[in-house]
Design an enzyme around this catalytic site. Structure first.
Site, PDB file in Angstrom:
ATOM      1  N   LYS A   1      -6.992   0.932  -3.241  1.00  0.00           N
ATOM      2  CA  LYS A   1      -6.595   0.418  -1.920  1.00  0.00           C
ATOM      3  C   LYS A   1      -6.633   1.514  -0.861  1.00  0.00           C
ATOM      4  O   LYS A   1      -7.049   1.279   0.280  1.00  0.00           O
ATOM      5  CB  LYS A   1      -5.192  -0.198  -2.001  1.00  0.00           C
ATOM      6  CG  LYS A   1      -4.674  -0.753  -0.672  1.00  0.00           C
ATOM      7  CD  LYS A   1      -5.521  -1.911  -0.178  1.00  0.00           C
ATOM      8  CE  LYS A   1      -5.152  -2.363   1.234  1.00  0.00           C
ATOM      9  NZ  LYS A   1      -3.771  -2.837   1.359  1.00  0.00           N
TER      10      LYS A   1
ATOM     11  N   LYS B   1       0.041   4.870   8.445  1.00  0.00           N
ATOM     12  CA  LYS B   1       0.597   5.187   7.127  1.00  0.00           C
ATOM     13  C   LYS B   1      -0.493   5.268   6.068  1.00  0.00           C
ATOM     14  O   LYS B   1      -0.541   6.217   5.265  1.00  0.00           O
ATOM     15  CB  LYS B   1       1.629   4.126   6.727  1.00  0.00           C
ATOM     16  CG  LYS B   1       2.063   4.176   5.256  1.00  0.00           C
ATOM     17  CD  LYS B   1       3.002   3.047   4.910  1.00  0.00           C
ATOM     18  CE  LYS B   1       2.382   1.682   4.885  1.00  0.00           C
ATOM     19  NZ  LYS B   1       1.550   1.438   3.677  1.00  0.00           N
TER      20      LYS B   1
ATOM     21  N   THR C   1       0.859  -1.176   0.000  1.00  0.00           N
ATOM     22  CA  THR C   1       0.000   0.000   0.000  1.00  0.00           C
ATOM     23  C   THR C   1       0.895   1.226   0.000  1.00  0.00           C
ATOM     24  O   THR C   1       1.503   1.563   1.026  1.00  0.00           O
ATOM     25  CB  THR C   1      -0.919   0.007   1.236  1.00  0.00           C
ATOM     26  OG1 THR C   1      -1.694  -1.193   1.242  1.00  0.00           O
ATOM     27  CG2 THR C   1      -1.847   1.211   1.209  1.00  0.00           C
TER      28      THR C   1
END
Length: 296
Positions: free
Chosen positions: A178, A246, A102
């Site tokens: 995503k 994150k 990701t």
């Protein structure tokens, strides 16, 4: 280019929770698998299952028609692809790299462009669902890249996942999808932890409260998955707090680049950042409940 005969040699670079589960899945189905991780301890169970372990990404990629990159962030991607022991320099032209981390869409696009200049082909392929689903082949796989390349490696992709979502032919759209998904996951997890902290403050039994939520309008998969662990006091990391920290941050940056701002994403991202800074960074993100009950 003709489709390689399957099963063909595949490398998995980064065999932590998700990468290790993907490698185990392929080994179980009879695929030849070569692995590399910066932490050699992660090789042990895969070696017992029949994998070949190597000391560098380049060594792992030798002789492989496809490499699955399953590291944490763009910096690690850069290192395993183009560093001193990077795999881009050893794969033959036409080899395929499956980018699963990701990361920001612009990083996916940049890395893919460099791989193409090395004569390699790229699928932008983030995944979701956790290690158990990866191991059983039912995780979600979000694919962006050329249709012909997807068709060429459909056997491998089908071995990895029964839930393949074909996003587009534009590399970077998998990463965008995503981040949208993970921002939703982050918002839902913060909500689940918040309402259970509220339930405890009201004197309710958390297990029974979650039973109700799971069968009612407040249900979410990530809420159930993480809060069951939190109620049991199980914070062994399957997904570290820092990952959704994150991912929510990257999602907000992608939204900003698209000119969009919503009311919930920034609040959720701040919760993960504050929980990590409070010392929970290396715990499972289920520990969000613990932090919300005592954020001091």
């Amino acid at each position: 280019m003709t489709r390689p005969a399957a099963p063909y040699p595949v490398a998995v670079v980064g065999v932590g929770n998700m990468g290790g589960a993907m490698a185990a899945r392929l080994l179980k189905l009879g695929w030849p698998v070569q692995v590399h991780d910066i932490d050699a301890r992660k090789h042990v169970t895969l070696l017992a299952a029949g994998a070949m372990a190597h000391a560098s990404p380049a060594q792992a990629a030798l002789g492989c028609a496809a490499v699955i990159v399953c590291v944490v962030d763009a910096v690690q991607c850069e290192q395993v692809l183009f560093g001193p022991q990077g795999l881009a320099g050893v794969m033959p032209p036409g080899g395929m790299v499956l980018l699963c981390p990701t990361i920001a869409p612009q990083d996916t696009e940049r890395l893919a462009g460099r791989l193409v200049r090395h004569g390699l082909e790229v699928l932008d392929a983030p995944m979701s669902g956790g290690p158990a689903r990866a191991r059983e082949g039912s995780m979600s796989l979000m694919l962006a890249g050329p249709d012909a390349l997807v068709a060429r490696h459909e056997t491998l992709l089908g071995a990895l996942s029964s839930r393949i979502f074909r996003i587009s032919e534009r590399v970077g759209d998998g990463a965008r999808t995503k981040l949208v998904n993970n921002l939703a996951a982050g918002i839902n997890l913060v909500a689940a932890a918040e309402v259970l902290a509220m339930a405890r403050a009201m004197g309710l039994d958390l297990g029974r409260t979650l039973d109700v939520i799971e069968q009612s309008s407040g249900q979410s998969w990530i809420g159930s998955d993480r809060m069951r662990r939190a109620i049991a006091g199980d914070y062994v990391p399957r997904a570290h707090m820092t990952l959704l920290e994150k991912d929510t941050r990257l999602a907000l940056q992608a939204a900003q680049a698209a000119g969009y701002s919503g009311p919930l994403g920034a609040a959720a991202a701040q919760v993960f950042a504050r929980a990590s800074a409070a010392g929970l960074a290396d715990l499972d993100d289920a520990a969000l409940l613990r932090w919300l009950e005592d954020p001091s």
